[in-house]
Each structure stands twice: as structure tokens, then as C-alpha cells.
Design a protein around this motif. Structure first.
Motif, PDB file in Angstrom:
ATOM      1  N   GLN A 167       0.803  -1.240   0.000  1.00  0.00           N
ATOM      2  CA  GLN A 167       0.000   0.000   0.000  1.00  0.00           C
ATOM      3  C   GLN A 167       0.832   1.286   0.000  1.00  0.00           C
ATOM      4  OE1 GLN A 167      -3.934  -0.707  -0.022  1.00  0.00           O
ATOM      5  NE2 GLN A 167      -3.950   0.003   2.080  1.00  0.00           N
ATOM      6  N   VAL A 168       2.122   1.195  -0.282  1.00  0.00           N
ATOM      7  CA  VAL A 168       2.945   2.413  -0.304  1.00  0.00           C
ATOM      8  C   VAL A 168       2.475   3.332  -1.439  1.00  0.00           C
ATOM      9  CG1 VAL A 168       5.274   3.317  -0.741  1.00  0.00           C
ATOM     10  CG2 VAL A 168       4.967   1.424   0.847  1.00  0.00           C
ATOM     11  N   GLU A 169       2.159   2.721  -2.592  1.00  0.00           N
ATOM     12  CA  GLU A 169       1.665   3.524  -3.718  1.00  0.00           C
ATOM     13  C   GLU A 169       0.340   4.205  -3.379  1.00  0.00           C
ATOM     14  OE1 GLU A 169       1.461   2.002  -7.997  1.00  0.00           O
ATOM     15  OE2 GLU A 169       3.414   1.282  -7.274  1.00  0.00           O
ATOM     16  N   GLU A 170      -0.518   3.469  -2.653  1.00  0.00           N
ATOM     17  CA  GLU A 170      -1.812   4.058  -2.237  1.00  0.00           C
ATOM     18  C   GLU A 170      -1.582   5.269  -1.347  1.00  0.00           C
ATOM     19  OE1 GLU A 170      -1.271   0.956  -2.612  1.00  0.00           O
ATOM     20  OE2 GLU A 170      -3.003   0.085  -3.645  1.00  0.00           O
ATOM     21  N   VAL A 171      -0.600   5.171  -0.448  1.00  0.00           N
ATOM     22  CA  VAL A 171      -0.283   6.311   0.428  1.00  0.00           C
ATOM     23  C   VAL A 171       0.086   7.521  -0.428  1.00  0.00           C
ATOM     24  CG1 VAL A 171       1.341   7.219   2.156  1.00  0.00           C
ATOM     25  CG2 VAL A 171       0.464   4.896   2.385  1.00  0.00           C
ATOM     26  N   ALA A 172       0.953   7.312  -1.433  1.00  0.00           N
ATOM     27  CA  ALA A 172       1.370   8.410  -2.321  1.00  0.00           C
ATOM     28  C   ALA A 172       0.168   9.002  -3.043  1.00  0.00           C
ATOM     29  CB  ALA A 172       2.408   7.912  -3.320  1.00  0.00           C
ATOM     30  N   GLN A 173      -0.727   8.130  -3.533  1.00  0.00           N
ATOM     31  CA  GLN A 173      -1.901   8.610  -4.284  1.00  0.00           C
ATOM     32  C   GLN A 173      -2.853   9.408  -3.394  1.00  0.00           C
ATOM     33  OE1 GLN A 173      -3.426   4.990  -5.996  1.00  0.00           O
ATOM     34  NE2 GLN A 173      -1.771   4.880  -7.512  1.00  0.00           N
ATOM     35  N   VAL A 174      -3.082   8.872  -2.178  1.00  0.00           N
ATOM     36  CA  VAL A 174      -4.019   9.556  -1.260  1.00  0.00           C
ATOM     37  C   VAL A 174      -3.457  10.926  -0.868  1.00  0.00           C
ATOM     38  CG1 VAL A 174      -5.085   9.484   1.032  1.00  0.00           C
ATOM     39  CG2 VAL A 174      -5.096   7.444  -0.405  1.00  0.00           C
ATOM     40  N   LEU A 175      -2.155  10.975  -0.513  1.00  0.00           N
ATOM     41  CA  LEU A 175      -1.553  12.260  -0.141  1.00  0.00           C
ATOM     42  C   LEU A 175      -1.604  13.234  -1.324  1.00  0.00           C
ATOM     43  CD1 LEU A 175       1.586  11.083   1.909  1.00  0.00           C
ATOM     44  CD2 LEU A 175      -0.522  12.066   2.837  1.00  0.00           C
ATOM     45  N   ALA A 176      -1.282  12.732  -2.537  1.00  0.00           N
ATOM     46  CA  ALA A 176      -1.278  13.598  -3.729  1.00  0.00           C
ATOM     47  C   ALA A 176      -2.679  14.131  -4.049  1.00  0.00           C
ATOM     48  CB  ALA A 176      -0.715  12.835  -4.926  1.00  0.00           C
ATOM     49  N   SER A 177      -3.704  13.378  -3.656  1.00  0.00           N
ATOM     50  CA  SER A 177      -5.082  13.814  -3.980  1.00  0.00           C
ATOM     51  C   SER A 177      -5.471  15.097  -3.239  1.00  0.00           C
ATOM     52  CB  SER A 177      -6.083  12.699  -3.649  1.00  0.00           C
ATOM     53  OG  SER A 177      -6.206  12.550  -2.238  1.00  0.00           O
ATOM     54  N   TYR A 178      -4.699  15.475  -2.211  1.00  0.00           N
ATOM     55  CA  TYR A 178      -4.998  16.711  -1.470  1.00  0.00           C
ATOM     56  C   TYR A 178      -4.092  17.876  -1.875  1.00  0.00           C
ATOM     57  CZ  TYR A 178      -7.833  13.706   1.475  1.00  0.00           C
ATOM     58  OH  TYR A 178      -8.789  12.824   1.911  1.00  0.00           O
ATOM     59  N   LEU A 179      -3.258  17.681  -2.905  1.00  0.00           N
ATOM     60  CA  LEU A 179      -2.332  18.747  -3.306  1.00  0.00           C
ATOM     61  C   LEU A 179      -3.020  19.759  -4.218  1.00  0.00           C
ATOM     62  CD1 LEU A 179       0.877  16.660  -4.134  1.00  0.00           C
ATOM     63  CD2 LEU A 179       0.303  17.836  -1.996  1.00  0.00           C
ATOM     64  N   PRO A 180      -2.563  21.004  -4.199  1.00  0.00           N
ATOM     65  CA  PRO A 180      -3.151  22.018  -5.077  1.00  0.00           C
ATOM     66  C   PRO A 180      -2.706  21.833  -6.529  1.00  0.00           C
ATOM     67  CG  PRO A 180      -1.326  22.952  -3.823  1.00  0.00           C
ATOM     68  CD  PRO A 180      -1.503  21.552  -3.336  1.00  0.00           C
ATOM     69  N   SER A 181      -3.513  22.367  -7.466  1.00  0.00           N
ATOM     70  CA  SER A 181      -3.113  22.260  -8.870  1.00  0.00           C
ATOM     71  C   SER A 181      -1.887  23.145  -9.105  1.00  0.00           C
ATOM     72  CB  SER A 181      -4.260  22.651  -9.786  1.00  0.00           C
ATOM     73  OG  SER A 181      -4.643  23.972  -9.505  1.00  0.00           O
ATOM     74  N   SER A 182      -1.096  22.755 -10.095  1.00  0.00           N
ATOM     75  CA  SER A 182       0.177  23.422 -10.340  1.00  0.00           C
ATOM     76  C   SER A 182       0.466  23.402 -11.839  1.00  0.00           C
ATOM     77  CB  SER A 182       1.275  22.656  -9.582  1.00  0.00           C
ATOM     78  OG  SER A 182       2.559  23.109  -9.950  1.00  0.00           O
ATOM     79  N   PRO A 183       1.116  24.461 -12.370  1.00  0.00           N
ATOM     80  CA  PRO A 183       1.443  24.451 -13.802  1.00  0.00           C
ATOM     81  C   PRO A 183       2.443  23.361 -14.161  1.00  0.00           C
ATOM     82  CG  PRO A 183       2.453  26.341 -12.694  1.00  0.00           C
ATOM     83  CD  PRO A 183       1.517  25.718 -11.712  1.00  0.00           C
ATOM     84  N   GLY A 184       3.118  22.783 -13.162  1.00  0.00           N
ATOM     85  CA  GLY A 184       4.099  21.725 -13.416  1.00  0.00           C
ATOM     86  C   GLY A 184       4.806  21.379 -12.129  1.00  0.00           C
ATOM     87  N   PRO A 185       5.825  20.527 -12.200  1.00  0.00           N
ATOM     88  CA  PRO A 185       6.549  20.122 -10.989  1.00  0.00           C
ATOM     89  C   PRO A 185       7.262  21.310 -10.337  1.00  0.00           C
ATOM     90  CG  PRO A 185       7.152  18.750 -12.885  1.00  0.00           C
ATOM     91  CD  PRO A 185       6.367  19.898 -13.412  1.00  0.00           C
ATOM     92  N   LEU A 186       7.463  21.219  -9.028  1.00  0.00           N
ATOM     93  CA  LEU A 186       8.181  22.257  -8.290  1.00  0.00           C
ATOM     94  C   LEU A 186       9.691  22.031  -8.377  1.00  0.00           C
ATOM     95  CD1 LEU A 186       5.930  22.089  -5.092  1.00  0.00           C
ATOM     96  CD2 LEU A 186       5.757  23.752  -6.932  1.00  0.00           C
ATOM     97  N   TYR A 187      10.085  20.769  -8.569  1.00  0.00           N
ATOM     98  CA  TYR A 187      11.503  20.402  -8.684  1.00  0.00           C
ATOM     99  C   TYR A 187      11.695  19.668 -10.008  1.00  0.00           C
ATOM    100  CZ  TYR A 187      12.066  21.333  -3.677  1.00  0.00           C
ATOM    101  OH  TYR A 187      12.104  21.925  -2.438  1.00  0.00           O
ATOM    102  N   PRO A 188      12.906  19.774 -10.612  1.00  0.00           N
ATOM    103  CA  PRO A 188      13.158  19.059 -11.872  1.00  0.00           C
ATOM    104  C   PRO A 188      12.985  17.546 -11.698  1.00  0.00           C
ATOM    105  CG  PRO A 188      14.970  20.562 -11.356  1.00  0.00           C
ATOM    106  CD  PRO A 188      14.088  20.516 -10.156  1.00  0.00           C
ATOM    107  N   GLU A 189      12.574  16.875 -12.766  1.00  0.00           N
ATOM    108  CA  GLU A 189      12.448  15.417 -12.732  1.00  0.00           C
ATOM    109  C   GLU A 189      13.798  14.797 -12.413  1.00  0.00           C
ATOM    110  OE1 GLU A 189       9.268  12.998 -15.295  1.00  0.00           O
ATOM    111  OE2 GLU A 189      10.546  14.338 -16.459  1.00  0.00           O
ATOM    112  N   GLY A 190      13.797  13.709 -11.646  1.00  0.00           N
ATOM    113  CA  GLY A 190      15.063  13.051 -11.319  1.00  0.00           C
ATOM    114  C   GLY A 190      15.654  13.541 -10.015  1.00  0.00           C
ATOM    115  N   VAL A 191      15.172  14.689  -9.512  1.00  0.00           N
ATOM    116  CA  VAL A 191      15.652  15.164  -8.212  1.00  0.00           C
ATOM    117  C   VAL A 191      14.860  14.424  -7.130  1.00  0.00           C
ATOM    118  CG1 VAL A 191      15.769  17.165  -6.664  1.00  0.00           C
ATOM    119  CG2 VAL A 191      16.304  17.437  -9.077  1.00  0.00           C
TER     120      VAL A 191
END
Length: 309
Positions: A167-191
Motif C-alpha cells: 500500500q505504499v503507492e496508495e499512500v502516495a496517491q491519497v496524499l497527492a489527492s490533497y495537493l493544489p493544482s500546479s502548472p508543473g513540478p516544483l523540482y526538476p524530474e530526477g531530483v
């Protein structure tokens, strides 16, 4: 490096809280997919907020790992609690870790009441996470989930195991479901973290020094990276980095524990830490470790400041 942002992209900050040794750092590492937070069987090992970054095609979850919230007994303890409270007010969603292999106790109730205040003041969503679910049977887990439900008004409850990956992936999905919309990532990919290398090296040394020692040591240990310089005159295809690190303890007796008989324990600490540092930096390292006594540093504001707290 910019990443094309799909519509509906969300990005923001999540914070994992819980009493010491609730599995926060291990879960951070499992979510990120590699080691960014120090883990140890000793409580109270995390001192700095370490950000683990989980990037997917539709979201970026920046995890802020905090020290365990606890009733403070020293000035250091009070400062660590302040760090946690400040962090909680700044994030978009909070994950409250409650290990399934332990009954809910006064420490959890203390944190739950702090979180109620934050929910009231800032309307922050709080997701309760039943960590270490691999350590109990289904009946005990069900009992634990009911106890969590009765402890407060949570936005979601998710059982998970960082060790088995359940259920680690579920934790990530549930937490992400409460994040605000964004024009893109806050940090570069791979960081994966924005922690400076020197801080991560200090944490790796601290983790190696804590391995297998008596319980009085965790709070009394501070690690400072004094310098990192490339060794001169090395061939380009075989560079060597000289890393000088000071390990501070509060009493001569603790210094003796870290060094061990004839320096045997310090050599072991150096070998284990160097392995982690070389994996982190991707190059050969010469690690120069020194153990020093800074008397009662946890209670001395000047020394706390010098050691980075």
C-alpha cells in the motif's frame, strides 16, 4: 530542466508526523524509492527536515520528514518540536503515522490534539497512516484501524508497510489527492531530495555511529562535516574526495563508546558510513572521522547554534 505539464497536474508539500520511531523515515524512503532519510531502530534519529520528492506524470509530492513530536525534556527537544509545528503550518497535507505493532498511547494522543488545533486553524487535511502493518495479523490491524478512527476526525485512513511495500503507492496517491493544482513540478524530474550533500553525509555518519550502541547515545550525538575537498594529483578517471567529519558527544564516556576498544568501533563506523557516502556521491571517498566532547551541548544555546540547531 522544465517538464511539460499536463492539465490537472498537482504539486505540493506533505509532512509525515508521528511519535519517535513511528516509521516516518522508512516510509519516506519507500515512497521516494531510495534512501534519503536516516533510519534507525533508535527513536529520535531525524533532526533536519529532509525532503523526499515523488514525481509521477500527474503529480509531484514533496515529502518533508520531521523529528518525532514529543514532550520535550531539553532545549534541543523544544527546538525540535518548534521545527515540527512550523513545518505543519506550511504544508498542504499531513500524514499521521501510527505504528500497527504498538497500541495507541499518550504520545499519539498528544500529537492528535496538536493536529486538531492545526485542522481547526488552517483546515489542513490529515491522513492517518497505520504503518508497520506487516508486523501484525488482520484482526490486530482491524482493531488498530478502529482505534485510529476514534482518535480524531481524519480525512482518510490508510494501512501500509514501508518494509514490505504494501500500500505504499496508495499512500502516495491519497496524499497527492490533497495537493493544489500546479502548472508543473516544483523540482526538476530526477531530483529526489533538496538536502545539501554535506547534510546527507552527516546523517549517514550519524546513522552508522548509532548502529548497535546503548540507548543513551542518540540524543547526545551531533555530526558536522568540516570539509570536502578533491584529493590533488589524482588521475581524472579515478578521483578521490577527502571528507573530514567531526562527531560530537556530550561526555568522555560516550566518546569511549563511539571509539571502541583500540578504535575498533570507530573503524567500523567509518567503513559503514563511507559505503553509504560513496553510493550517494558516486565516487571514491577518504573519510576522516574525529570524535570530540562538547559538554552538555543539548542544553547550551551557543553550542546548539554552532552545531546547526
Amino acid at each position: 530542466m522544465s517538464v511539460e505539464s499536463p492539465s490537472g497536474y498537482v504539486a505540493g508539500f506533505a509532512c509525515l508526523v508521528g511519535r519517535p520511531n513511528a516509521g516516518k523515515s522508512t516510509l519516506t524512503n519507500a515512497l521516494v524509492g531510495q534512501k534519503v532519510a536516516i533510519t534507525s531502530s533508535k527513536p529520535q534519529t531525524t533532526r533536519h527536515t529532509i525532503r523526499g520528492i515523488v514525481t509521477t506524470p500527474t503529480s509531484q509530492l514533496v515529502l518533508v520528514d520531521t523529528p518525532g513530536l514529543h514532550k520535550p525534556r531539553t532545549l534541543l527537544g523544544e527546538r525540535l518540536n518548534d521545527v515540527v509545528r512550523e513545518t505543519l503550518l506550511e504544508v498542504d497535507v499531513i500524514g499521521f503515522c501510527l505504528p500497527a505493532d504498538q497500541r495507541i498511547g499518550p504520545g499519539d494522543t498528544f500529537i492528535a490534539s496538536e493536529l486538531k488545533e492545526i485542522q481547526r486553524a488552517k483546515r489542513r487535511p490529515v491522513v492517518a497512516l497505520a504503518t508497520k502493518s506487516d508486523r501484525v495479523d488482520r484482526d490486530r490491524l482491524a482493531e488498530h484501524l478502529i482505534a485510529i478512527d476514534q482518535l480524531g476526525d481524519w480525512d482518510a485512513i490508510v494501512p501500509c508497510s514501508a518494509v514490505s511495500g504494501e500500500q505504499v503507492e496508495e499512500v502516495a496517491q491519497v496524499l497527492a489527492s490533497y495537493l493544489p493544482s500546479s502548472p508543473g513540478p516544483l523540482y526538476p524530474e530526477g531530483v529526489l531530495t533538496d538536502e545539501p550533500e554535506s547534510m546527507m553525509i552527516a546523517e549517514l555518519v550519524r546513522e552508522a555511529a548509532l548502529e548497535g550502541v546503548r540507548d543513551e547515545l542518540p540524543h547526545s550525538l551531533a555530526v558536522v562535516v568540516e570539509e570536502m575537498v578533491p584529493r590533488e594529483g589524482r588521475p581524472d578517471d579515478s578521483p578521490l574526495l577527502d571528507v573530514r567529519v567531526n562527531v560530537f558527544v556530550e561526555r568522555p564516556s560516550q566518546k569511549a563508546i563511539i571509539i571502541g576498544r583500540g578504535g575498533s568501533r570507530l573503524r567500523e563506523v567509518g567503513t559503514n558510513a563511507r559505503r553509504g557516502i560513496e553510493a550517494l556521491l558516486g565516487q571514491k571517498v577518504f573519510l576522516d572521522l574525529h570524535v570530540k566532547v562538547a559538554k552538555d551541548w543539548q542544553r547550551d544555546p551557543k553550542q546548539l547554534q554552532r552545531l546547526g540547531f
